[in-house]
Design a protein around this motif. Sequence first.
Motif, PDB file in Angstrom:
ATOM      1  N   PHE A  52       0.845  -1.190   0.000  1.00 58.25           N
ATOM      2  CA  PHE A  52       0.000   0.000   0.000  1.00 58.25           C
ATOM      3  C   PHE A  52       0.879   1.238   0.000  1.00 58.25           C
ATOM      4  N   TYR A  55      -0.108   3.213   5.052  1.00 62.82           N
ATOM      5  CA  TYR A  55      -0.868   2.333   5.942  1.00 62.82           C
ATOM      6  C   TYR A  55      -0.682   2.766   7.389  1.00 62.82           C
ATOM      7  N   ALA A  62      -5.647   1.938   5.040  1.00 63.62           N
ATOM      8  CA  ALA A  62      -4.641   2.025   3.987  1.00 63.62           C
ATOM      9  C   ALA A  62      -5.087   3.080   2.988  1.00 63.62           C
ATOM     10  N   ILE A  91      -9.217  -4.243   7.181  1.00 66.08           N
ATOM     11  CA  ILE A  91      -8.536  -3.012   6.794  1.00 66.08           C
ATOM     12  C   ILE A  91      -9.415  -2.225   5.833  1.00 66.08           C
ATOM     13  N   VAL A  93      -9.633   0.560   2.985  1.00 68.61           N
ATOM     14  CA  VAL A  93      -8.760   1.137   1.968  1.00 68.61           C
ATOM     15  C   VAL A  93      -9.441   2.358   1.380  1.00 68.61           C
TER      16      VAL A  93
END
Length: 126
Positions: A52, A55, A62, A91, A93
Amino acid sequence: MASQIILHQPESEKIIRYSLNNSIPATEELYRKLIDKGFFFKRDHKINNYTFDFYSPLLKIAIEIDGYAHEFTDVYSQDAPKKLHIHSLGITVLRFTDYQILVDIEEIIRALKHQIKLSKHRKYVV
């Protein structure tokens, strides 16, 4: 009269090359802005087989900077397995284009602050 051969670069390759050349200033600009605003993000952070642009392990957020190349179907399709795997890790994004960063970086910061407020992993006071 001699014939002249002109080699043309495929249009998609030109766009990808332009995107790569311009994503570096966008990445640097965003990194400076994150630091200025007091955010801690690791750069070019690798999670399993995926890297990424930025992060935050504390926030589990991220940030991916997409150049114009991500508009192509084959590039977009390559990102699908990554999206599924990363989502399974909890996570979030956030995806922005290099153009968005260079034109309206304050909107990027507002979107990040909004996501932090929504995040159950929140460690920052926004």
